[in-house]
Design an enzyme around this catalytic site. Structure first.
Site, PDB file in Angstrom:
ATOM      1  N   GLU A  95       0.849  -1.191   0.000  1.00 51.52           N
ATOM      2  CA  GLU A  95       0.000   0.000   0.000  1.00 51.52           C
ATOM      3  C   GLU A  95       0.889   1.247   0.000  1.00 51.52           C
ATOM      4  OE1 GLU A  95      -2.333   2.898  -0.153  1.00 51.52           O
ATOM      5  OE2 GLU A  95      -3.322   0.925  -0.202  1.00 51.52           O
TER       6      GLU A  95
ATOM      7  N   THR B  82     -12.337   2.884  -0.030  1.00 48.04           N
ATOM      8  CA  THR B  82     -13.382   2.210   0.749  1.00 48.04           C
ATOM      9  C   THR B  82     -13.633   2.919   2.070  1.00 48.04           C
ATOM     10  OG1 THR B  82     -12.691   0.126  -0.245  1.00 48.04           O
ATOM     11  CG2 THR B  82     -14.137  -0.010   1.662  1.00 48.04           C
TER      12      THR B  82
ATOM     13  N   ARG C 228     -26.368   9.134 -11.192  1.00 51.26           N
ATOM     14  CA  ARG C 228     -25.383  10.146 -10.818  1.00 51.26           C
ATOM     15  C   ARG C 228     -24.959  11.023 -11.995  1.00 51.26           C
ATOM     16  NH1 ARG C 228     -21.658   6.394  -6.766  1.00 51.26           N
ATOM     17  NH2 ARG C 228     -23.085   6.493  -4.995  1.00 51.26           N
TER      18      ARG C 228
ATOM     19  N   LEU D  50     -19.092  -1.155  -3.588  1.00 54.54           N
ATOM     20  CA  LEU D  50     -18.782  -1.999  -2.438  1.00 54.54           C
ATOM     21  C   LEU D  50     -19.121  -3.458  -2.736  1.00 54.54           C
ATOM     22  CD1 LEU D  50     -19.969   0.300   0.490  1.00 54.54           C
ATOM     23  CD2 LEU D  50     -17.632  -0.217  -0.177  1.00 54.54           C
TER      24      LEU D  50
END
Length: 818
Positions: free
Chosen positions: A330, A339, A634, A786
């Site tokens: 990371e 997230t 959206r 998700l």
């Protein structure tokens, strides 16, 4: 040593003040720390310059005469507090006391994540013209849940925390001392990119790839085939390591391999010239500190994962559940990716659970529209499922239909229709049938898997985020994104997984057959990290925080401003896509990005102000008029907002406020005080605060209330309603579209294999989450991201493990000997 500690918060009980006072007292034998309160200074006002006043002049003198500055920042809406931001504006307007001043950035917050996002943002701010400090890197002190970390005397309770803070301060004192004794070195800038150069070695030419960011040499990759093994290897290891550690070309050649050493140095100098930089500046820099240069750190694991967001941690957890080893790389200082910033629940059809909730007005009309749809309008591969859905809807409507309807087939068709778009070139796109069906058929299993790991869901409410089109959201009881990351991170760490933060993947390693066999990376101290793995999963997210990359590929939006905000983590810059394409991965749908229509106009964040389910959205433009069906997708909402000047307001009353996500009365009052949320006891008063004609806003709200009563919106066709706007106080939340999601990415199949241009799987390479394309097509439904990361993260791990085991069996099996 004299240091200035700047208190970056105006709150009376700010933990950063307590932290600096503790440092002032506890480390008095190491440094004299004088505190400077940002709240003592007026808010920045360019038209009322106060730079020459005694208050400002004293502050400038204090900073300029110090040996260094420590800025302690709180976190407000994932960025620095307004008091600190204003103080920095003053100190870069006509006053410039930070110029060439050593600076350390620390943070403390009552939030469990500390002030990590604010500290990252503050580092970015300090790069702006007019500031110019020398910020100490890789020396981050972040204190989360700070209210619990001090005793009644304001002293830190945990000795480990004290020791770590002391080591950070010691590093900074050393850093400031070194700076005080050396001349200021020249800066050098590069055109970012990967430059391939032919280098001359002992046995002829060899290839060197040099990766440059704006102001750093990020990686040096050498093709070692032509040089003599054993003789040249020390040069291949040491010279790049020294260049990268010291960011210098003033490096000694390796004895016995001088030709190879000079070849590497000359090739890097050539790459710098090609990028527009001056290699002579780097040749004049000091030699690298021998202690700072380390040989590569190597790991051997079953599965290596790039990215510690939801998809990456899901893949890691699934790998560990199969009793295999996993390591996650990371590049950010903390886990979570996008997230942890997620604003919505997980979409998954669960009809038995959803039946307990009453249908909302207008939902039956949405279902009836499906029955009236001509089958010829549906793409061939979806027609059988569409007919199946029509049968399910007919059965529902023919019966007692006062409860919430859903099915995995309805989720599938909505995902397909929600993503079906045409770009500016007239090219139509829709979701790959196999990927969409894989998602919607397995989403509920993902929710159950998360629950088994320890995520607690609020089963008393079914909800939906903006642009989700249907209520099928599973919402955790904890703050939405953090709930998933906390559980997944703890599971990975508690079950033997490794997570290397501040370690950026720079290259995928392949064998002679093109199979991916590992990852090369570099950590915050410049040390190379090599991970040997049987499989690699890319889960590094999309490229929503890389505006230039969004602009480069865009084929959907007529214009994307250079300064457009984003809801994304700064880490989401397309790294995984670049890693994949470097080994032959194909791309799909790259021209389509999604704007989040209801973002904070300054920060791009989602959870400032009053953010409710779309059934309670009342969106008004700067004139106080509604301009769109608030239940739309959206992209439709974002395009309508842009057409109306981009900035608009969400109107709410005291009852609608109670349906808001991730906020509290205290947070809202702080925002009202800061001027980022508007509140008034009357709609007329609210309109005046927004510079609207009061009669226009009142008329708009009266009409909207009548549409709720009638279950019909003759102006814009909104067909799902909940509450009316009736009860004071009234609120207006400023909103503006921001880049939110990039639908395009690496081409994958239903097993999460990464595919090349011939649709063949690249052996050893898998992808999950936003780094992959083909699923959401032209527009993603809210709540589906998700579902995507948790579903395909599990699939990627399962496939990677099964195929690596199969390879092991193939390699070890053979004819037996009698």
């Amino acid at each position: 040593m004299k240091l200035v500690g700047i208190v970056g918060s105006a709150k009376d009980n700010a933990p950063v003040r307590t932290l600096l006072k503790f440092m002032q007292k506890h480390f008095a034998d190491q440094a004299e720390i004088t505190l400077l309160e940002t709240r003592d200074f007026p808010m920045f006002n360019e038209s009322n310059d106060q730079s020459e006043t005694e208050l400002f002049q004293n502050a400038v003198t204090l900073i300029e005469e110090s040996d260094g500055v420590i800025i302690a920042t709180d976190e407000q809406n994932r960025t620095i507090p307004s008091a600190l931001n204003s103080f920095i504006d003053w100190m870069s307007f006509n006053l410039h006391p930070f110029e060439q001043k050593p600076m350390m950035i620390i943070g403390a917050s009552e939030d469990m994540n500390g002030a990590a996002s604010a500290q990252i943002h503050l580092r970015e701010i300090m790069d702006a013209p007019g500031l110019g400090p020398i910020v100490l890197g890789a020396n981050e002190f972040v204190l989360g849940n700070a209210q619990d970390k001090f005793d009644a005397n304001g002293d830190l309770i945990d000795q480990g925390t004290i020791d770590f803070l002391g080591s950070c301060l010691k590093n900074f004192i050393k850093f400031a001392s070194i700076h005080a004794g050396i001349a200021v070195e020249e800066n050098v800038e590069f055109e970012p990119g990967v430059y391939e150069v032919d280098a001359k070695g002992h046995n002829g030419d060899f290839k060197v790839k040099v990766t440059l960011s704006k102001d750093r040499i990020e990686d040096i990759d050498i093709d070692t085939k032509s040089e003599t093994k054993g003789i040249s290897e020390p040069a291949f290891e040491r010279i790049p390591a020294q260049i990268l550690a010291g960011q210098t070309l003033n490096v000694d050649v390796v004895s016995g391999a001088s030709d190879t050493s000079n070849g590497i140095l000359d090739s890097v100098a050539t790459a710098i010239k090609q990028s527009g930089g001056d290699p002579d500046i780097l040749k004049k820099r000091p030699k690298p500190d021998a202690n700072a240069v380390a040989l590569p750190q190597e790991y051997n694991v079953d599965v290596a994962i790039v990215g510690a967001g939801g998809a990456g941690l899901t893949a890691a957890a699934s790998t560990l559940q199969a009793n295999k080893t996993a390591l996650v790389l990371e590049k950010f200082p903390s886990t979570g990716g996008n997230t942890v910033r997620a604003g919505g629940p997980v979409n998954a059809a669960d009809p038995e659970w959803q039946k307990q909730f009453a249908a909302l007005p207008g939902e039956a009309d949405t279902l009836k529209a499906i029955l009236d749809t001509d089958l010829n309008e549906i793409d061939v591969e979806y027609r059988d499922d569409f007919v199946k859905l029509q049968g399910q809807i007919k059965d529902y409507l023919d019966g007692k239909h006062d409860y919430l309807f859903d099915s995995s087939t309805w989720h599938e068709i909505q995902t397909y229709l929600g993503g079906k778009r045409v770009d500016l070139n007239g090219q139509e796109i829709h979701g790959n049938y196999d990927l969409v069906k894989t998602l919607t058929d397995n989403a509920l299993d993902s929710v159950k898997w998360l629950a088994d790991l320890g995520v607690e869901f609020d089963m008393s409410e079914v909800t939906m985020p903006v642009g989700a089109k249907w209520r099928r959201g599973h919402k955790p009881t904890e703050p939405l994104g953090f709930a998933f990351i906390r559980v997944l991170s703890e599971f990975v760490k508690n079950n033997g997984g490794q997570i290397l933060t501040e370690t950026r993947a720079t290259k995928l390693l392949t064998d002679e057959n093109g199979k991916v066999v590992g990852v090369k990376a570099r950590n915050a101290s410049g040390q190379e990290v090599i991970v040997h793995a049987k499989a690699v999963i890319l889960a590094a997210g999309g490229f929503g925080a890389n505006t230039k990359m969004v602009q480069k590929y865009n084929t959907y939006w007529e214009d994307i401003d250079d300064d457009i905000a984003t809801t994304n983590s700064p880490a989401i810059t397309g790294d995984g896509i670049e890693l994949g394409t470097a080994v032959g991965a194909d791309l799909v749908g790259m021209g389509f990005s999604q704007m989040m229509p209801v973002s904070d106009p300054v920060t791009g964040e989602l959870f400032t102000g009053i953010q409710t389910p779309p059934a309670n959205f009342i969106m008004v433009n700067q004139e106080g008029k509604r301009f769109v069906n608030e239940y739309e997708g959206r992209d439709v909402l974002a395009k309508a907002a842009i057409k109306n000047g981009s900035l608009f307001y969400l109107i709410a009353d005291n009852e609608i406020k109670k349906t808001a996500y991730n906020t509290s009365e205290e947070k809202l009052e702080e925002q009202v005080k800061a001027g980022t949320l508007y509140k008034d006891d009357t709609l007329e008063g609210l309109a005046k605060q927004l510079n609207m004609d009061p009669s226009v806003l009142v008329d708009t709200i009266n009409k909207y209330n009548s549409y709720v009563d009638a279950d019909h919106d003759p102006e814009f066709g909104k067909n799902v309603f909940d509450l009316k706007v009736l009860h004071a106080p009234f609120y207006a939340t400023p909103r503006k579209p921001a880049i939110h999601h990039t639908m395009g990415g690496l081409k994958i199949d239903t097993k999460a294999h990464v595919l090349d241009a011939q649709n063949q799987a690249i052996k050893g390479l898998y992808a999950a989450g936003e780094v992959a394309g083909g699923l959401h097509a032209g527009n993603r439904l809210g709540g589906n991201s998700l579902a995507d990361i948790f579903t395909f993260g599990r699939i990627a791990a399962k496939t990677a493990i099964a195929e690596s085991q199969s390879v092991e069996l193939d390699a070890t099996s053979g004819p037996s000997e009698d």
